[in-house]
Design a protein around this motif. Structure first.
Motif, short mmCIF file in Angstrom:
data_model
loop_
_atom_site.label_atom_id
_atom_site.label_comp_id
_atom_site.label_asym_id
_atom_site.label_seq_id
_atom_site.Cartn_x
_atom_site.Cartn_y
_atom_site.Cartn_z
N ARG A 157 0.88 -1.46 -0.05
CA ARG A 157 -0.04 -0.11 0.22
C ARG A 157 0.84 0.75 -0.24
O ARG A 157 1.65 1.15 0.52
CB ARG A 157 -1.11 -0.06 1.24
CG ARG A 157 -2.02 -1.17 1.32
CD ARG A 157 -2.86 -1.31 2.30
NE ARG A 157 -3.87 -2.19 1.97
CZ ARG A 157 -3.49 -3.07 3.21
NH1 ARG A 157 -2.28 -3.94 3.60
NH2 ARG A 157 -4.56 -4.78 2.63
N PHE A 158 0.94 2.65 -0.45
CA PHE A 158 1.58 3.94 -0.98
C PHE A 158 0.53 4.48 -1.70
O PHE A 158 -0.67 3.91 -2.27
CB PHE A 158 2.56 2.96 -1.59
CG PHE A 158 2.15 2.51 -2.52
CD1 PHE A 158 1.92 3.76 -4.43
CD2 PHE A 158 2.78 1.03 -2.57
CE1 PHE A 158 1.81 3.08 -5.51
CE2 PHE A 158 2.37 1.16 -4.44
CZ PHE A 158 1.79 1.43 -5.43
N PRO A 159 0.88 5.73 -1.20
CA PRO A 159 0.09 7.06 -1.79
C PRO A 159 0.77 6.88 -3.29
O PRO A 159 1.60 6.91 -3.33
CB PRO A 159 0.56 8.34 -0.97
CG PRO A 159 1.44 7.75 -0.16
CD PRO A 159 1.29 6.54 -0.21
N ALA A 160 -0.62 7.79 -4.23
CA ALA A 160 -0.05 8.65 -5.01
C ALA A 160 -0.54 9.17 -6.08
O ALA A 160 -1.81 9.25 -5.46
CB ALA A 160 0.45 7.00 -5.97
N PRO A 161 -0.18 9.74 -6.82
CA PRO A 161 -1.13 10.99 -7.38
C PRO A 161 -2.21 10.40 -7.96
O PRO A 161 -2.21 10.02 -9.12
CB PRO A 161 0.43 12.00 -7.68
CG PRO A 161 1.47 12.05 -7.81
CD PRO A 161 1.32 10.44 -7.15
N VAL A 162 -3.31 10.53 -7.97
CA VAL A 162 -5.00 10.15 -8.40
C VAL A 162 -4.71 9.97 -10.01
O VAL A 162 -4.96 9.65 -10.71
CB VAL A 162 -5.87 10.75 -7.62
CG1 VAL A 162 -6.37 12.02 -8.21
CG2 VAL A 162 -7.46 9.78 -7.78
N GLU A 163 -3.62 11.69 -10.18
CA GLU A 163 -3.49 11.68 -11.89
C GLU A 163 -2.68 11.02 -12.43
O GLU A 163 -3.65 10.96 -14.28
CB GLU A 163 -3.29 13.78 -12.33
CG GLU A 163 -3.82 14.60 -11.41
CD GLU A 163 -3.39 14.70 -9.98
OE1 GLU A 163 -2.75 14.49 -9.97
OE2 GLU A 163 -4.32 14.99 -9.19
N ASN A 164 -2.43 10.36 -12.05
CA ASN A 164 -1.72 9.26 -12.94
C ASN A 164 -3.08 8.31 -12.82
O ASN A 164 -2.17 7.63 -14.93
CB ASN A 164 -0.64 8.30 -11.71
CG ASN A 164 0.32 9.40 -11.37
OD1 ASN A 164 0.46 10.47 -12.30
ND2 ASN A 164 1.68 9.06 -10.72
N PHE A 165 -3.86 7.65 -13.07
CA PHE A 165 -4.84 6.99 -13.47
C PHE A 165 -6.08 7.49 -13.62
O PHE A 165 -7.41 6.55 -13.49
CB PHE A 165 -5.23 5.89 -11.81
CG PHE A 165 -3.93 5.44 -11.16
CD1 PHE A 165 -3.38 4.42 -11.32
CD2 PHE A 165 -3.76 5.89 -10.18
CE1 PHE A 165 -2.48 3.45 -10.77
CE2 PHE A 165 -2.25 5.60 -9.17
CZ PHE A 165 -1.44 4.52 -9.64
N LEU A 166 -6.61 8.61 -14.17
CA LEU A 166 -7.55 9.84 -14.44
C LEU A 166 -7.12 9.41 -16.27
O LEU A 166 -6.14 9.52 -16.71
CB LEU A 166 -7.64 10.72 -14.19
CG LEU A 166 -8.15 10.85 -12.82
CD1 LEU A 166 -8.11 12.49 -12.08
CD2 LEU A 166 -9.39 9.68 -12.12
N SER A 167 -8.38 9.37 -16.58
CA SER A 167 -8.60 9.31 -18.03
C SER A 167 -10.11 9.81 -18.70
O SER A 167 -10.97 9.51 -17.96
CB SER A 167 -8.22 8.00 -19.11
OG SER A 167 -9.07 7.24 -18.38
N PRO A 168 -9.81 10.65 -19.58
CA PRO A 168 -10.90 11.24 -19.57
C PRO A 168 -12.06 10.16 -20.17
O PRO A 168 -11.67 9.29 -20.81
CB PRO A 168 -10.93 11.75 -21.34
CG PRO A 168 -9.23 11.85 -21.31
CD PRO A 168 -8.48 11.62 -20.75
N VAL A 169 -13.20 10.94 -20.02
CA VAL A 169 -14.52 10.44 -20.54
C VAL A 169 -15.00 10.50 -22.01
O VAL A 169 -15.08 11.28 -22.40
CB VAL A 169 -16.10 10.55 -19.47
CG1 VAL A 169 -17.12 9.25 -20.13
CG2 VAL A 169 -15.54 10.81 -17.87
#
Length: 404
Positions: A157-169
């Motif tokens: 378990r670790f934190p990471a920038p959530v932006e790394n896992f986002l993509s456009p709809v």
């Protein structure tokens, strides 16, 4: 592993099928039908291929959820990514499952040695679990199996920038959104990826009313199970008082009946028995309102059903859960506690049963539903000026062998 370099993707549409084996749509849809399903918030699937090799299967689910299956260089589904709406208005890849196969035996049998699942929370908390199939050998669970529920595997378990896992709809047709995911299986997209729709055949629309009149023509015929004989049988007169005919499983009257506006009166009901070496079944049932040939056929629809959402050969039909269908006036009710004694038990030894009416209540004529439970199309035969000639339930025991 040899990567696939691509500067274009072939796009085809179908029903959601990611949990099944195969690399082509078992139930294709046209682009137009898929677009209407997208607008209606319904599910469908998009297959992205390059040089006849499937690279990704994208499933659109209700409630704005998406799932992406990724294929490796040998057209095996080795990765599954679930995406859901995020507060930013984008899609979050909240679960990413990868399967690893150690040898050719595992590749041949569709088994895996290691499964790694990465889960990401809405605020960027990451959990990675790696599971081994164990010392007994590769797991018998296929690589594309769905994952759900808790796991005993140790987790990182670790934190990471959530932006790394986002993509456009994606808007409908904007499938370049998913091209970056293909790199996770080693494929290499060009800077600009061109999408090409795969053309479909002409017979891609809903089921058509072919050969309905032949269902009641006596004599020899062919069926998928071999030769048979059609025997029309009269099942009595149906009394309509309200001007609305209902077609329904008698155990579900009032829940999902298909209704048709018809004139009041008494009208003959005819069954089409299909006799084969294995016995006889009800192939179709008809109630006739006019002594005239039908010039066109319509599918009986519920108010919220749209033919434009159906794929090739699909239909909306009467749902059957008791092995029985009935013609009845739409106002007629039944006493559920008496259905077994009055209807279902007699139908064990008969093809049709009538529940008589009273002075104020119309009757009901029930009959066996082909080979049993399922869904069956209901067709309305009309004159040129739209009058109802007949209503037919087709239990689809015969192959289409005639025109409309």
């Amino acid at each position: 592993m040899s990567a696939v370099f691509f500067d274009g993707l072939d796009v085809s549409y179908g029903e959601a099928w990611g949990s099944h084996q195969g690399t082509t749509h078992p139930e294709p849809l046209s682009r137009a039908v898929a677009a209407r399903r997208h607008a209606a918030g319904m599910d469908y699937a998009v297959l992205l291929s390059a040089r006849e090799r499937p690279l990704a299967l994208v499933e659109r689910w209700p409630r704005r959820m998406w799932r992406v299956y990724l294929f490796d260089d040998r057209s095996r589904r080795m990765q599954m990514i679930d995406l859901r709406p995020h507060s930013t208005g984008m899609l979050l890849a909240h679960r990413n499952t990868r399967w690893q196969v150690a040898d050719e035996r595992g590749r041949s049998y569709g088994t895996w040695d290691v499964r790694e699942t990465t889960t990401v929370s809405a605020d960027g908390q990451v959990e990675v679990r790696s599971e081994s199939a164990g010392p007994g050998g590769t797991s018998a669970e296929p690589p594309h199996a769905r994952t759900s529920g808790p796991s005993d595997a140790p987790a990182r378990r670790f934190p990471a920038p959530v932006e790394n896992f986002l993509s456009p709809v994606p808007e409908f047709g904007d499938w370049q959104v998913f091209a970056p995911f293909l790199a996770q299986q080693g494929h290499e997209p060009a800077t600009a990826v061109v999408l090409r729709d795969v053309p479909m055949g002409e017979e891609s629309g809903p089921l058509r009313a072919s050969g309905i009149e032949q269902l009641f023509r006596p004599g020899a015929c062919g069926t998928p199970d071999g030769p048979a004989v059609v025997e029309p049988v009269e099942a009595g007169l149906l009394r309509i008082t309200s001007g609305r005919l209902a077609v329904s499983d008698p155990g579900l009257i009032g829940e999902s009946a298909r209704t048709v506006a018809v004139p009041p009166g008494e009208f003959p009901v005819t069954l089409s028995l299909l006799r084969t070496a294995a016995g006889a079944e009800v192939a179709a049932a008809r109630v006739t309102f006019l002594d005239a040939p039908p010039r066109e056929w319509d599918m009986a629809l519920l108010p919220d059903e749209d033919l434009g959402l159906l794929g090739g050969g699909q239909f909306y039909g009467v749902g059957v859960d008791t092995g029985t269908v009935a013609f009845v006036d739409a106002t007629r009710t039944v006493i559920e506690d008496r259905l077994d004694e009055d209807l279902f038990i007699p139908l064990d030894s008969r093809f049709t049963v009538e529940l008589p009416g009273t002075e104020t209540e119309p009757n009901l004529i029930a009959f066996r539903a082909g080979r049993g439970d399922g869904s069956y199309p209901v067709w309305i035969g009309r004159t040129d000026d739209g009058q109802v000639v007949c209503v037919v339930v087709d239990f689809q025991l015969r192959a289409s062998d005639g025109g409309e």
